[in-house]
Design a protein around this motif. Structure first.
Motif, mmCIF file in Angstrom:
data_model
loop_
_atom_site.group_PDB
_atom_site.id
_atom_site.type_symbol
_atom_site.label_atom_id
_atom_site.label_comp_id
_atom_site.label_asym_id
_atom_site.label_seq_id
_atom_site.Cartn_x
_atom_site.Cartn_y
_atom_site.Cartn_z
ATOM 1 N N THR A 55 36.238 44.648 36.232
ATOM 2 C CA THR A 55 36.626 43.248 36.027
ATOM 3 C C THR A 55 36.827 42.955 34.549
ATOM 4 O O THR A 55 37.782 42.271 34.150
ATOM 5 N N GLY A 56 35.926 43.487 33.725
ATOM 6 C CA GLY A 56 36.049 43.290 32.287
ATOM 7 C C GLY A 56 37.299 43.940 31.716
ATOM 8 O O GLY A 56 37.981 43.360 30.876
ATOM 9 N N LYS A 57 37.614 45.157 32.177
ATOM 10 C CA LYS A 57 38.819 45.832 31.696
ATOM 11 C C LYS A 57 40.081 45.099 32.155
ATOM 12 O O LYS A 57 41.061 45.004 31.411
ATOM 13 N N PHE A 58 40.044 44.566 33.384
ATOM 14 C CA PHE A 58 41.178 43.803 33.894
ATOM 15 C C PHE A 58 41.401 42.554 33.037
ATOM 16 O O PHE A 58 42.536 42.246 32.664
ATOM 17 N N LEU A 109 44.435 51.177 32.396
ATOM 18 C CA LEU A 109 43.591 50.492 33.370
ATOM 19 C C LEU A 109 43.339 51.393 34.584
ATOM 20 O O LEU A 109 42.218 51.459 35.102
ATOM 21 N N LEU A 110 44.369 52.105 35.042
ATOM 22 C CA LEU A 110 44.197 53.048 36.142
ATOM 23 C C LEU A 110 43.195 54.145 35.778
ATOM 24 O O LEU A 110 42.378 54.561 36.595
ATOM 25 N N ILE A 111 43.275 54.616 34.545
ATOM 26 C CA ILE A 111 42.331 55.647 34.101
ATOM 27 C C ILE A 111 40.904 55.120 34.162
ATOM 28 O O ILE A 111 39.984 55.805 34.633
ATOM 29 N N ARG A 163 41.677 32.417 23.381
ATOM 30 C CA ARG A 163 40.843 33.598 23.151
ATOM 31 C C ARG A 163 40.751 34.428 24.427
ATOM 32 O O ARG A 163 40.768 35.656 24.380
ATOM 33 N N ARG A 164 40.660 33.745 25.559
ATOM 34 C CA ARG A 164 40.476 34.444 26.824
ATOM 35 C C ARG A 164 41.766 35.079 27.324
ATOM 36 O O ARG A 164 41.779 36.244 27.740
ATOM 37 N N TYR A 165 42.871 34.321 27.270
ATOM 38 C CA TYR A 165 44.096 34.782 27.925
ATOM 39 C C TYR A 165 45.104 35.440 26.978
ATOM 40 O O TYR A 165 45.919 36.248 27.422
ATOM 41 N N ILE A 166 45.071 35.106 25.715
ATOM 42 C CA ILE A 166 45.951 35.768 24.748
ATOM 43 C C ILE A 166 45.290 37.003 24.155
ATOM 44 O O ILE A 166 45.916 38.059 24.048
ATOM 45 N N LEU A 167 43.998 36.859 23.829
ATOM 46 C CA LEU A 167 43.297 37.966 23.167
ATOM 47 C C LEU A 167 42.470 38.799 24.145
ATOM 48 O O LEU A 167 42.019 39.882 23.789
ATOM 49 N N GLY A 168 42.232 38.267 25.348
ATOM 50 C CA GLY A 168 41.450 39.008 26.322
ATOM 51 C C GLY A 168 39.973 39.024 26.063
ATOM 52 O O GLY A 168 39.250 39.873 26.593
ATOM 53 N N LYS A 169 39.494 38.083 25.280
ATOM 54 C CA LYS A 169 38.060 38.042 24.953
ATOM 55 C C LYS A 169 37.301 37.258 26.009
ATOM 56 O O LYS A 169 37.848 36.391 26.688
ATOM 57 N N LYS A 170 36.017 37.536 26.095
ATOM 58 C CA LYS A 170 35.204 36.942 27.138
ATOM 59 C C LYS A 170 35.014 35.458 26.911
ATOM 60 O O LYS A 170 35.024 34.656 27.831
ATOM 61 N N ARG A 171 34.822 35.093 25.670
ATOM 62 C CA ARG A 171 34.611 33.666 25.355
ATOM 63 C C ARG A 171 35.089 33.394 23.939
ATOM 64 O O ARG A 171 35.353 34.284 23.181
#
Length: 365
Positions: A115-118, A168-170, A357-365
């Motif tokens: 989930t985190g990698k996604f 992501l597959l890896i 931060r979440r959707y452009i950078l992929g950060k958790k918060r």
């Protein structure tokens, strides 16, 4: 000086193939463990900056005579771009494997790991690909897609975003296998990964860039092996450097012989020459590159540069050409500067708000 025993090399090979016992490698399957001092001594961030520069330069030049600067052989920049095909994405895959080796999946934590990698990879990549498709459609570029084919970009290779699907597959498949094996036999898996690599491209439906995942897997596994067997690799560094240099020389000579015979360098990725070149240069870079502070400063922005550099390179090229500037050198240099600067600005702006931060950078918060 006493000469090494003839049995030294076989013993060295066996020691490298033997996994590090858990009691001697406390980082394995502990996601809260900080990198060791020895791991921090290696030029990972410098290597990451080199990979970013090579990718930005490649898209500033273009993939062929019908894209980018529209350069064909024997222009030096065309030679530069095509010669480095065996380095750019292998570098990124090796770095991903090295980082995974530092913070591997924890036992029983597979769901949150994926989930985190996604969240970290796929969602920001999908947003960047969508913006690129919209821009390409407005400008009528070769990256444009019809509305009927729009959805395919999220499940099949598109531009340079194929790497995110493949890596992501890896993580999905190797993460499960690594957890089942408890971090053992990674070097054996590296050797075994050569077989599907040489036949990569055989899967007819390239959903989620699965053929690219097979292509990247050996380089990813080399990064994992490097960190898991770091003491032994450090001890054998002179031997590994010498062997890597020899492999690079042979692989380069093979490629140059093709250039002399056909007038072009090899663009084939799924062959022995490409595999040997990529693995050898990854190893050589980690063992010989110096740590350069100014390069390492790009580290926090590397992912954003990867996602959005094409907006800077293409935008700078089109702007200069609109003003009548057609000379290759100023366009090339300006494209590189804009390809790095624009994502850095975007990154710093996106840091200000939670959604970006979440959707452009992929950060958790």
């Amino acid at each position: 000086m006493k000469r090494p025993s003839r049995r030294f090399v076989p013993r060295l090979t066996q020691s490298l193939l033997r996994p590090v016992p858990p009691e001697r490698a406390p980082m394995v399957f502990r996601t809260d463990a900080p990198p060791t001092a020895a791991a921090r001594d290696y030029p990972l961030e410098t290597m990451r900056a080199v990979a970013v520069f090579l990718l930005v330069a490649y898209h500033a030049i273009g993939s062929g005579p019908m894209s980018g600067l529209e350069l064909d052989y024997p222009h030096p920049l065309r030679l530069f771009a095509d010669f480095l095909i065996d380095l750019r994405m292998p570098f990124f895959a090796f770095i991903a494997g090295y980082v995974y080796g530092l913070r591997p999946i924890a036992l029983g934590d597979y769901g949150s790991f994926i989930t985190g990698k996604f969240r970290r990879l796929y969602i920001p990549g999908a947003i960047a690909a969508t913006l690129m498709m919209i821009m390409a459609g407005l400008l009528g570029s070769g990256s444009a897609r019809t509305w009927a084919d729009f959805w395919q970009v999220y499940f099949f290779p598109y531009a340079h975003y194929w790497f995110l699907q493949a890596i992501l597959l890896i993580f999905v498949f190797f993460g499960a296998l690594d957890m089942a094996l408890r971090g053992r036999f990674t070097a054996v898996l590296l050797v075994l990964s050569v077989v599907p690599y040489l036949f990569a491209g055989f899967i007819p439906s390239n959903v989620m860039s699965i053929n690219a995942a097979i292509y990247l897997l050996p380089f990813f596994l080399l990064g994992v092996v490097f960190i898991r067997h770091l003491p032994r690799i450090a001890q054998a560094a002179p031997w590994l450097i010498g062997l890597s240099v020899l492999v690079v020389i042979v692989a380069t000579a093979t490629n140059l012989s093709l250039l002399r015979a056909s007038g072009e360098l090899s663009l084939q990725r799924y062959d022995v020459q490409s595999l040997a070149m990529g693995l050898a240069v990854c190893m050589l870079a980690m063992l010989t590159l110096p740590r350069v502070a100014r390069f390492e400063a790009l580290g926090p922005y590397a992912f954003t540069i990867y996602l959005y550099h094409v907006f800077g390179t293409a935008g700078a090229r089109d702007a200069l050409q609109a003003f009548g500037i057609t000379a290759v050198t100023p366009i090339f240099l300006t494209s590189i500067v804009c390809g790095i600067a624009l994502p850095v600005v975007l990154h710093r702006l996106s840091e200000r708000w939670g959604l970006t931060r979440r959707y452009i950078l992929g950060k958790k918060r």
